[in-house]
Design a protein around this motif. Sequence first.
Motif, PDB file in Angstrom:
ATOM      1  N   THR A 460       0.859  -1.127  -0.029  1.00  0.00           N
ATOM      2  CA  THR A 460      -0.008  -0.066  -0.126  1.00  0.00           C
ATOM      3  C   THR A 460       0.860   1.390  -0.006  1.00  0.00           C
ATOM      4  N   LYS A 461       1.852   1.243   0.663  1.00  0.00           N
ATOM      5  CA  LYS A 461       2.725   2.508   0.841  1.00  0.00           C
ATOM      6  C   LYS A 461       3.353   2.905  -0.445  1.00  0.00           C
ATOM      7  N   ASP A 462       3.437   1.934  -1.340  1.00  0.00           N
ATOM      8  CA  ASP A 462       3.982   2.444  -2.801  1.00  0.00           C
ATOM      9  C   ASP A 462       2.875   2.967  -3.934  1.00  0.00           C
ATOM     10  N   ALA A 463       1.733   2.917  -3.369  1.00  0.00           N
ATOM     11  CA  ALA A 463       0.715   3.193  -4.185  1.00  0.00           C
ATOM     12  C   ALA A 463       0.716   4.683  -4.639  1.00  0.00           C
ATOM     13  N   ALA A 464       1.052   5.815  -3.702  1.00  0.00           N
ATOM     14  CA  ALA A 464       0.985   7.074  -4.061  1.00  0.00           C
ATOM     15  C   ALA A 464       1.881   7.404  -4.925  1.00  0.00           C
ATOM     16  N   GLN A 465       3.411   6.826  -4.744  1.00  0.00           N
ATOM     17  CA  GLN A 465       4.375   7.000  -5.758  1.00  0.00           C
ATOM     18  C   GLN A 465       3.891   6.540  -7.200  1.00  0.00           C
ATOM     19  N   LEU A 466       3.524   5.454  -7.327  1.00  0.00           N
ATOM     20  CA  LEU A 466       3.033   4.798  -8.471  1.00  0.00           C
ATOM     21  C   LEU A 466       1.905   5.662  -9.108  1.00  0.00           C
ATOM     22  N   LEU A 467       1.210   6.318  -8.376  1.00  0.00           N
ATOM     23  CA  LEU A 467       0.083   7.084  -9.089  1.00  0.00           C
ATOM     24  C   LEU A 467       0.762   8.341  -9.721  1.00  0.00           C
ATOM     25  N   GLU A 468       1.507   8.855  -8.991  1.00  0.00           N
ATOM     26  CA  GLU A 468       2.338   9.924  -9.623  1.00  0.00           C
ATOM     27  C   GLU A 468       3.188   9.636 -10.866  1.00  0.00           C
ATOM     28  N   ALA A 469       3.591   8.537 -10.843  1.00  0.00           N
ATOM     29  CA  ALA A 469       4.544   8.195 -11.974  1.00  0.00           C
ATOM     30  C   ALA A 469       3.713   7.851 -13.323  1.00  0.00           C
ATOM     31  N   GLY A 470       2.400   7.294 -13.055  1.00  0.00           N
ATOM     32  CA  GLY A 470       1.393   7.155 -14.033  1.00  0.00           C
ATOM     33  C   GLY A 470       1.098   8.583 -14.387  1.00  0.00           C
ATOM     34  N   ARG A 471       0.833   9.409 -13.612  1.00  0.00           N
ATOM     35  CA  ARG A 471       0.288  10.950 -14.143  1.00  0.00           C
ATOM     36  C   ARG A 471       1.273  11.493 -15.047  1.00  0.00           C
ATOM     37  N   GLU A 472       2.578  11.471 -14.682  1.00  0.00           N
ATOM     38  CA  GLU A 472       3.675  11.936 -15.480  1.00  0.00           C
ATOM     39  C   GLU A 472       3.523  11.241 -16.997  1.00  0.00           C
ATOM     40  N   GLN A 473       3.568   9.616 -16.777  1.00  0.00           N
ATOM     41  CA  GLN A 473       3.696   9.147 -18.135  1.00  0.00           C
ATOM     42  C   GLN A 473       2.493   9.136 -19.057  1.00  0.00           C
ATOM     43  N   MET A 474       1.227   9.607 -18.401  1.00  0.00           N
ATOM     44  CA  MET A 474       0.094   9.802 -19.177  1.00  0.00           C
ATOM     45  C   MET A 474       0.279  11.090 -19.907  1.00  0.00           C
ATOM     46  N   ALA A 485     -10.483  12.187 -30.626  1.00  0.00           N
ATOM     47  CA  ALA A 485     -10.501  11.838 -29.528  1.00  0.00           C
ATOM     48  C   ALA A 485     -11.931  11.690 -29.093  1.00  0.00           C
ATOM     49  N   GLY A 486     -12.709  12.664 -29.493  1.00  0.00           N
ATOM     50  CA  GLY A 486     -13.945  12.774 -28.743  1.00  0.00           C
ATOM     51  C   GLY A 486     -13.806  13.517 -27.392  1.00  0.00           C
ATOM     52  N   GLU A 487     -14.944  13.131 -26.415  1.00  0.00           N
ATOM     53  CA  GLU A 487     -14.708  13.968 -25.062  1.00  0.00           C
ATOM     54  C   GLU A 487     -13.589  12.964 -24.212  1.00  0.00           C
ATOM     55  N   LEU A 488     -12.455  13.283 -24.335  1.00  0.00           N
ATOM     56  CA  LEU A 488     -11.343  12.463 -23.813  1.00  0.00           C
ATOM     57  C   LEU A 488     -11.345  12.705 -22.205  1.00  0.00           C
ATOM     58  N   HIS A 489     -11.180  11.463 -21.710  1.00  0.00           N
ATOM     59  CA  HIS A 489     -10.990  11.382 -20.019  1.00  0.00           C
ATOM     60  C   HIS A 489      -9.716  10.345 -19.959  1.00  0.00           C
ATOM     61  N   ARG A 490      -8.915  11.005 -19.270  1.00  0.00           N
ATOM     62  CA  ARG A 490      -7.608  10.108 -19.025  1.00  0.00           C
ATOM     63  C   ARG A 490      -7.502  10.000 -17.470  1.00  0.00           C
ATOM     64  N   ALA A 491      -7.403   8.720 -17.223  1.00  0.00           N
ATOM     65  CA  ALA A 491      -7.256   8.156 -15.930  1.00  0.00           C
ATOM     66  C   ALA A 491      -6.071   7.269 -15.393  1.00  0.00           C
ATOM     67  N   VAL A 492      -5.701   7.381 -14.326  1.00  0.00           N
ATOM     68  CA  VAL A 492      -4.315   6.643 -13.806  1.00  0.00           C
ATOM     69  C   VAL A 492      -5.109   5.749 -12.516  1.00  0.00           C
ATOM     70  N   LEU A 493      -4.993   4.346 -12.609  1.00  0.00           N
ATOM     71  CA  LEU A 493      -5.411   3.385 -11.513  1.00  0.00           C
ATOM     72  C   LEU A 493      -4.461   2.536 -10.971  1.00  0.00           C
ATOM     73  N   VAL A 494      -4.183   2.706  -9.670  1.00  0.00           N
ATOM     74  CA  VAL A 494      -3.101   1.703  -8.978  1.00  0.00           C
ATOM     75  C   VAL A 494      -3.965   0.506  -8.204  1.00  0.00           C
ATOM     76  N   PHE A 495      -3.455  -0.500  -8.785  1.00  0.00           N
ATOM     77  CA  PHE A 495      -4.152  -1.744  -7.609  1.00  0.00           C
ATOM     78  C   PHE A 495      -3.093  -2.149  -6.961  1.00  0.00           C
ATOM     79  N   CYS A 496      -3.626  -2.290  -5.667  1.00  0.00           N
ATOM     80  CA  CYS A 496      -2.747  -2.609  -4.704  1.00  0.00           C
ATOM     81  C   CYS A 496      -2.731  -4.142  -4.102  1.00  0.00           C
ATOM     82  N   GLY A 497      -1.651  -4.878  -4.290  1.00  0.00           N
ATOM     83  CA  GLY A 497      -1.670  -6.389  -3.946  1.00  0.00           C
ATOM     84  C   GLY A 497      -1.826  -6.652  -2.471  1.00  0.00           C
ATOM     85  N   GLU A 498      -1.869  -5.863  -1.528  1.00  0.00           N
ATOM     86  CA  GLU A 498      -2.037  -5.983  -0.197  1.00  0.00           C
ATOM     87  C   GLU A 498      -3.710  -5.942   0.270  1.00  0.00           C
TER      88      GLU A 498
END
Length: 513
Positions: A460-474, A485-498
Amino acid sequence: MIYADKTDLIYSLASTRARIFLARPRRFGKSLLVSTLQSLFSDGLKYFSGLQIEKLWSDRQYDVVRLDFSGLKIFENLEQFERDFKSVLLEAFSPLGFNINKSRENIVFFDQFKSWLLTLPPDSLVLLIDECDTPLTSHLDDDEAFDVIRNHLVKFYTVLKSAERCLRFFFMTGITKFSNTSIFSALNNLTDISLDTKYSQLLGLTEQEISLHFEDYLASAEKVLRLDRNQLQNALRENYDGFCFDRKAQNHIYCPWSVLNFLNNPEEGFLNYWYASGGQPKVLLNYLKKHKLANPFAFDEPRQIRLSELTAAREYKDIGIEALLAQAGYLTIRSVCSNGYAELGYPNKEVELSRAQLYTEELLRGKNLDPMGVPMLSELIETGSLEEIVARFNAGINLIDYQTFPITTEAASRACIQLFLMGAALMPEVEKHTVLGRSDLEVRAGKRHWVFEFKYAAKTKDAAQLLEAGREQMRSRRYGVGPGAGELHRAVLVFCGETRRFERWLEIEDAAD
């Protein structure tokens, strides 16, 4: 009525003194082909005026027996099956003179049948068998019933083999090819044309045939759907084409059932006709019940199999999942390698959606991803907030047996959502390539175009960092941005193994970057 003339291929089959087996998925016209052969041999060219075979066929008329085993799948007990099976044979062969001699009751049914067949002149009988495997595939989950049915079929085919001199032509259709039915040992002189390049387009419709014979229907569909011809053909190809029954992977074919239903009701759009009306054969469902389901999170990965496995007779308990899915029509040959392997994949959108629906049902253990009284997932994708969408994703994941189908990678989390969306009759694109990279998953619903980037956090502690990495990648790779593209919606989702859920998510507001 409209008839796509394939009688030149029918002539190639029927002009030989052959014993032929042809396997095809459901809804491909096997029964129509059997009817055509029945008419040709029993009535000659009476109904073939103007067709190619009219100038080729010069054979005489024959006694024809047509057996349809699809009616032998339901019975109360095994004694009833035995009675029904013998009744089918008596009804079919009695017009030609076969009857049980009750004064010779000490001689069993099949011995009397054999004795009668041996009295027939050489090359005097044409025998056509449709749905030869239906009694067996309908009872894969009942070993006792399967064995009894098999034994009766073996007796029948053994008699045919011993009296084959009377057969002018023998033709048999089915979906599967099981070795322990002994069909293919009792009839060891069968020629299997299921992957014969010459006959790969014998059933189904080619693109050329659709354009040639259905011009008025195509024009009507264009008007109803407001598409030009190229757009319509591309949509037809994407939804209903792509089946390959060719060991050289040279030819492909449209599913005729789906094409004809679409052309008859174009206002309904490109619906999934195949799955709803027989694309879910009992052979596949029973197999999945008794065997571990293949990893659904890898359901869209290409499969490789020895080409020989697709036509080899196998024990029904040992038949490979890829071979079975190919026989049932869920996979098809995409390409053939020089080393004797074939790459299998989904023929088209219709089948891919069908397979996703099957996997989704298994993943959710029969429970509904869209409970009564709440908006459906497809509606949420079209009009809901990201929070509502993720909540539905997590609700679905909560229904999955985590021990059987654990989500332990980013790819598995993405594939899980892909299955949910396809189970909701949406058609997501996975790993869509752009100049700067490839997005994880994109899906359209109504005016909206969603682009999802998935990340996997073991802790769980890694989720926030990965969310920001996904934001930057997007942002840096501009996924989804571009014309149309139409009405574009872009989202980052982080799945937690714990926690076994999507723990963090955000929507990129500056979609125009």
